[in-house]
Design an enzyme around this catalytic site. Sequence first.
Site, PDB file in Angstrom:
ATOM      1  CG  ASP A  67      -5.823  -6.626   2.059  1.00 47.69           C
ATOM      2  OD1 ASP A  67      -6.952  -6.719   1.524  1.00 47.69           O
ATOM      3  OD2 ASP A  67      -5.045  -5.685   1.825  1.00 47.69           O
ATOM      4  CB  SER A  79      -0.882   0.043   1.250  1.00 51.42           C
ATOM      5  OG  SER A  79      -1.943  -0.844   1.135  1.00 51.42           O
TER       6      SER A  79
HETATM    7  C1  S3P Z   1      -5.781  -0.950  -0.039  1.00 54.63           C
HETATM    8  C2  S3P Z   1      -7.024  -0.903   0.551  1.00 54.63           C
HETATM    9  C3  S3P Z   1      -7.865  -2.087   0.755  1.00 54.63           C
HETATM   10  C4  S3P Z   1      -7.061  -3.376   0.633  1.00 54.63           C
HETATM   11  C5  S3P Z   1      -6.160  -3.363  -0.566  1.00 54.63           C
HETATM   12  C6  S3P Z   1      -5.179  -2.218  -0.491  1.00 54.63           C
HETATM   13  C7  S3P Z   1      -5.018   0.298  -0.222  1.00 54.63           C
HETATM   14  O1  S3P Z   1      -8.880  -2.095  -0.231  1.00 54.63           O
HETATM   15  O2  S3P Z   1      -7.940  -4.476   0.568  1.00 54.63           O
HETATM   16  O3  S3P Z   1      -5.425  -4.573  -0.648  1.00 54.63           O
HETATM   17  O4  S3P Z   1      -3.805   0.237  -0.487  1.00 54.63           O
HETATM   18  O5  S3P Z   1      -5.625   1.363  -0.098  1.00 54.63           O
HETATM   19  P1  S3P Z   1     -10.291  -1.331  -0.023  1.00 54.63           P
HETATM   20  O6  S3P Z   1     -10.036   0.092   0.077  1.00 54.63           O
HETATM   21  O7  S3P Z   1     -11.073  -1.694  -1.258  1.00 54.63           O
HETATM   22  O8  S3P Z   1     -10.877  -1.933   1.216  1.00 54.63           O
END
Ligand code: S3P
Length: 425
Positions: free
Chosen positions: A311, A23
Amino acid sequence: MIKNVKKLVHGLKGNIEIPSDKSISHRAIMFSSIAKGTSRIINFSNGEDPKSTLKIFRQLGVDIAYKDEKTVIVNSDGKLRQPLADLDCENSGTTMRLASGILAGQNFNTRLTGDISLSKRPMKRIITPLSLMGAKIESEDNHAPLNIYGNRLTGIDYNSQIASAQVKSSVLLAGLYADGTTKFTEPYISRNHTEILLKYLGADITTKNTTTIINPSELTAKDIIICGDISSAAYFMAAALIVPNSDIILKNVGLNPTRTGIIKVIEKMGGYIEILNKEKISGEEVGDIRIKTSDLKGITIGGELIPQLIDEIPIIAVIATQAKGETVIKDAQDLRNKESDRIKSTVCELKKLGANIEETEDGFIINGKTNLKGETELNTYHDHRLAMSLYVAGLICDKEIAINDFEWVNISFPEFAQLFQTLQN
Ligand code: S3P
């Protein structure tokens, strides 16, 4: 590629460094691309998803070069330029949703595409708020490909129905280019790496409870050091808990409180987990984690905890098969919109191993403790997190398992299997 996994008899022992956070890696490339000056991104992820972001921002005219395997230098005048071709986000939802926020307010047009899995994922969640800001986005019935016609944007006060960091980030990034103030409220706090990194680079951004306010700002380049990914660490935590005679230390793990739901869950299940050497790096909390084999009990997980471990739910399901009693995961219906429908795919594959797991609309119910059976072939559904969760399950199955298309792990964690090896010697 088929990966065969055998029961681990000796337990996991030793220390490993957890690789870079996915992220934060996405955000480091995007934000340094729109910041003025030269940024050094230290410990950039080797995963395919962050590399998709890197390629796209190169196509948008930014000078991005690798200094070595893990260090990226970004040189920018703060402006993006019309790309010559489509921007392929491949498997990466974060790339598509965050980049859309940035691209909506440019003075040129772009087209964002994705692979089969990404093209099935919902984009209405970003198209709706961005359109309210004045964005012009054409989609295939709210799915990729997205044609974004750069337009003048105006700030909004938006109340999101879902706690999604991708939606929040998309709107906040559009807010950087909008006239006036943008305000975003979510039902529960989701990961806040965007807020932390934008502030670190000089943006006018503040958060109070679940509301974040941003004003148009110019960003200034700075060195960004990226910590290890707690979502990657989670597979090792799980393995150490359930493989007998394990005792490991995971070093340099990001401990941002919006991501540490997995630690709270392990503590609540009765697992041995200890945090060592806590510090702050580039605005993010980081530390080492010691974890040992433990007797676990089932718990209920839902509500505001869900975005903090979104996740990690497939690997929590694997842990729960080894916990005594019932584990309930609820309020997690958004799992159906991930790289795979993670409720269906997790339930289906763990059932093949003999787990006592039942699907519900917004999660699943697991009863343990169950001895998992091998001698079966499992599928990964284009989903890196499912592939890694099944690998960990394989370490405690009575017989060998075969995992199809295991190369999906490269999306976030190419070093995964090799790091496991280092803990087995
Ligand atoms: C993420 C947010 C999450 C997560 C994804 C990465 C991010 O998704 O599941 O793997 O980097 O902002 P959502 O915002 O759809 O919950």
